[in-house]
Design a protein around this motif. Structure first.
Motif, mmCIF file in Angstrom:
data_model
loop_
_atom_site.group_PDB
_atom_site.id
_atom_site.type_symbol
_atom_site.label_atom_id
_atom_site.label_comp_id
_atom_site.label_asym_id
_atom_site.label_seq_id
_atom_site.Cartn_x
_atom_site.Cartn_y
_atom_site.Cartn_z
ATOM 1 N N VAL A 142 27.706 42.577 -34.031
ATOM 2 C CA VAL A 142 27.712 41.170 -34.442
ATOM 3 C C VAL A 142 26.858 40.337 -33.646
ATOM 4 C CG1 VAL A 142 28.981 39.467 -35.347
ATOM 5 C CG2 VAL A 142 29.635 41.616 -35.752
ATOM 6 N N CYS A 143 25.897 39.849 -33.413
ATOM 7 C CA CYS A 143 25.243 39.159 -32.542
ATOM 8 C C CYS A 143 26.058 37.904 -32.001
ATOM 9 C CB CYS A 143 23.589 38.740 -32.847
ATOM 10 S SG CYS A 143 22.682 40.214 -32.962
ATOM 11 N N GLY A 144 26.612 37.282 -33.108
ATOM 12 C CA GLY A 144 27.358 35.921 -32.617
ATOM 13 C C GLY A 144 28.782 36.376 -32.516
ATOM 14 N N GLY A 145 29.177 37.302 -32.273
ATOM 15 C CA GLY A 145 30.743 37.704 -31.998
ATOM 16 C C GLY A 145 31.134 37.239 -30.876
ATOM 17 N N GLY A 146 32.486 37.009 -30.642
ATOM 18 C CA GLY A 146 32.828 36.632 -29.503
ATOM 19 C C GLY A 146 32.933 35.003 -29.308
ATOM 20 N N GLY A 147 33.920 34.480 -28.439
ATOM 21 C CA GLY A 147 34.134 33.111 -28.340
ATOM 22 C C GLY A 147 33.034 32.366 -27.983
ATOM 23 N N SER A 148 32.165 32.854 -27.335
ATOM 24 C CA SER A 148 30.707 32.029 -26.937
ATOM 25 C C SER A 148 29.514 32.827 -26.961
ATOM 26 C CB SER A 148 30.961 31.842 -25.127
ATOM 27 O OG SER A 148 30.990 33.180 -24.695
ATOM 28 N N LEU A 149 29.469 33.547 -28.297
ATOM 29 C CA LEU A 149 28.250 34.200 -28.788
ATOM 30 C C LEU A 149 27.642 35.389 -28.047
ATOM 31 C CD1 LEU A 149 26.350 31.230 -30.439
ATOM 32 C CD2 LEU A 149 27.983 32.505 -31.307
ATOM 33 N N GLN A 150 28.833 35.810 -27.218
ATOM 34 C CA GLN A 150 28.164 37.045 -26.234
ATOM 35 C C GLN A 150 27.986 38.185 -27.031
ATOM 36 O OE1 GLN A 150 31.513 35.747 -26.355
ATOM 37 N NE2 GLN A 150 32.806 37.085 -25.210
ATOM 38 N N GLY A 151 28.237 38.379 -28.208
ATOM 39 C CA GLY A 151 28.017 39.505 -29.242
ATOM 40 C C GLY A 151 29.074 40.412 -29.029
ATOM 41 N N VAL A 152 29.426 40.997 -29.985
ATOM 42 C CA VAL A 152 30.368 42.217 -29.981
ATOM 43 C C VAL A 152 29.803 43.367 -30.823
ATOM 44 C CG1 VAL A 152 32.701 42.961 -30.574
ATOM 45 C CG2 VAL A 152 32.452 40.640 -29.914
ATOM 46 N N THR A 153 29.798 44.289 -30.449
ATOM 47 C CA THR A 153 29.367 45.756 -31.034
ATOM 48 C C THR A 153 30.884 46.578 -31.297
ATOM 49 O OG1 THR A 153 27.202 45.847 -30.416
ATOM 50 C CG2 THR A 153 28.059 47.759 -31.168
ATOM 51 N N TYR A 154 30.917 47.105 -32.509
ATOM 52 C CA TYR A 154 31.958 47.839 -33.004
ATOM 53 C C TYR A 154 31.507 49.457 -33.226
ATOM 54 C CZ TYR A 154 33.736 43.348 -33.813
ATOM 55 O OH TYR A 154 34.373 41.906 -33.522
ATOM 56 N N LEU A 155 32.253 50.512 -32.752
ATOM 57 C CA LEU A 155 32.031 51.765 -32.867
ATOM 58 C C LEU A 155 32.982 52.372 -33.607
ATOM 59 C CD1 LEU A 155 30.770 54.440 -32.165
ATOM 60 C CD2 LEU A 155 32.429 54.512 -30.006
ATOM 61 N N ILE A 156 32.596 52.665 -34.767
ATOM 62 C CA ILE A 156 33.573 53.163 -35.972
ATOM 63 C C ILE A 156 33.433 54.433 -36.060
ATOM 64 C CG2 ILE A 156 34.270 52.902 -38.376
ATOM 65 C CD1 ILE A 156 33.153 50.105 -38.204
ATOM 66 N N ALA A 167 32.447 63.842 -30.129
ATOM 67 C CA ALA A 167 32.154 65.271 -30.341
ATOM 68 C C ALA A 167 33.398 65.892 -31.117
ATOM 69 C CB ALA A 167 32.096 66.079 -28.994
ATOM 70 N N ASP A 168 33.728 65.180 -32.074
ATOM 71 C CA ASP A 168 34.873 65.836 -32.841
ATOM 72 C C ASP A 168 34.105 66.247 -34.320
ATOM 73 O OD1 ASP A 168 33.982 63.524 -34.491
ATOM 74 O OD2 ASP A 168 36.201 62.836 -34.626
ATOM 75 N N GLY A 169 32.974 66.420 -34.682
ATOM 76 C CA GLY A 169 32.520 66.954 -35.466
ATOM 77 C C GLY A 169 32.030 65.826 -36.778
ATOM 78 N N PHE A 170 32.330 64.754 -36.465
ATOM 79 C CA PHE A 170 32.018 63.626 -37.574
ATOM 80 C C PHE A 170 30.990 62.643 -36.813
ATOM 81 C CE2 PHE A 170 36.156 65.348 -38.831
ATOM 82 C CZ PHE A 170 36.011 65.715 -40.038
ATOM 83 N N ASP A 171 29.768 62.559 -37.614
ATOM 84 C CA ASP A 171 29.122 61.122 -36.992
ATOM 85 C C ASP A 171 29.737 59.953 -36.915
ATOM 86 O OD1 ASP A 171 26.915 62.969 -36.205
ATOM 87 O OD2 ASP A 171 25.734 62.493 -38.170
ATOM 88 N N ASP A 172 29.627 59.184 -36.058
ATOM 89 C CA ASP A 172 29.960 57.622 -36.011
ATOM 90 C C ASP A 172 28.925 56.850 -36.339
ATOM 91 O OD1 ASP A 172 32.429 59.009 -35.110
ATOM 92 O OD2 ASP A 172 31.276 59.334 -33.312
ATOM 93 N N PHE A 173 29.289 55.389 -36.357
ATOM 94 C CA PHE A 173 28.407 54.597 -36.588
ATOM 95 C C PHE A 173 28.884 53.251 -35.699
ATOM 96 C CE2 PHE A 173 31.004 53.709 -40.076
ATOM 97 C CZ PHE A 173 31.404 52.111 -40.203
ATOM 98 N N LEU A 174 27.737 52.210 -35.969
ATOM 99 C CA LEU A 174 27.801 50.971 -34.852
ATOM 100 C C LEU A 174 27.560 49.898 -35.888
ATOM 101 C CD1 LEU A 174 25.683 52.458 -32.049
ATOM 102 C CD2 LEU A 174 28.150 52.010 -31.900
ATOM 103 N N LEU A 175 28.486 48.923 -35.565
ATOM 104 C CA LEU A 175 28.235 47.631 -36.371
ATOM 105 C C LEU A 175 27.977 46.450 -35.235
ATOM 106 C CD1 LEU A 175 28.134 45.698 -38.819
ATOM 107 C CD2 LEU A 175 30.718 45.744 -38.746
#
Length: 204
Positions: free
Chosen positions: A33-47, A23-31
């Protein structure tokens, strides 16, 4: 966005809108990565969005120093929690929320996929572990074993006309001729308090 450190050829990348999560007035996005993490648990990045974004954003899986990017890590090996999408302000607290689909599985023919609704906020931690999401969101379990719930997860607008955002997610039917499904999750009714936990009193 430049992905480095820990990303492999197996990775499936998914980009999704997030809305204004802090809620800072700017839209954000998500990236995602299904194969992210050491054991393919997946990682999603909020930028986070900003009027001072650089021409190139370097995203590391394990940065040495805080970089202002929120990392949402899947709860277990092979969960592939990297299919993000927006959910609007689902709990009506003024911050945009988002969903992450985790269609993978750790034990074949035993587990379903999952979908996680993550609540926005003014200051989210730099790392959110979906294994211990707690009050930061809701875990929605799939119905079909090995059905890959959460392969798609995202917004569907206001489907029931209550002026609140709803979202949906898919689930395949891969065992014994089971059909596939699309589940719609309605936002709480306008004026009602948002309830966490066993909201319908059925013991779950």
């Amino acid at each position: 966005v430049d992905l480095i450190d820990g990303f492999r050829n197996f990775d499936w990348l998914n980009v999704g809108a997030a809305g204004d999560v802090n809620a800072d007035g700017f839209d954000d996005f998500l990236l995602g990565v299904c194969g992210g993490g050491g054991s393919l648990q997946g990682v999603t990045y909020l930028i986070y969005g900003s009027d001072r974004l650089p021409a190139s954003i370097v995203v590391q899986e394990n940065p040495a120093l805080p970089d202002g990017i929120v990392r949402i890590v899947g709860e277990g090996s092979m969960e592939q929690a990297g299919r993000p999408g927006p959910a609007g302000d689902f709990n009506q607290d003024g911050f945009a929320d988002f969903v992450i689909g985790a269609p993978g599985y750790q034990v074949f023919m035993v587990e379903t996929g999952n979908v996680f609704l993550v609540f926005g906020g003014e200051s989210l931690p730099g790392r959110i572990d979906l294994r211990s999401l707690g009050g930061r969101g809701i875990k929605i379990r799939g119905r079909n074993v090995h059905g890959g719930a959460g392969f798609f997860a995202g917004p569907f607008g206001d489907l029931n006309g209550d002026r609140l955002p709803d979202f949906a997610f898919s689930e395949n039917g891969l065992v014994d001729g089971q059909p596939g499904y699309v589940y719609v999750i309605y936002s709480p009714y306008s004026g009602a308090s948002f309830v966490r936990g066993d909201s319908n009193g059925d013991g779950t």
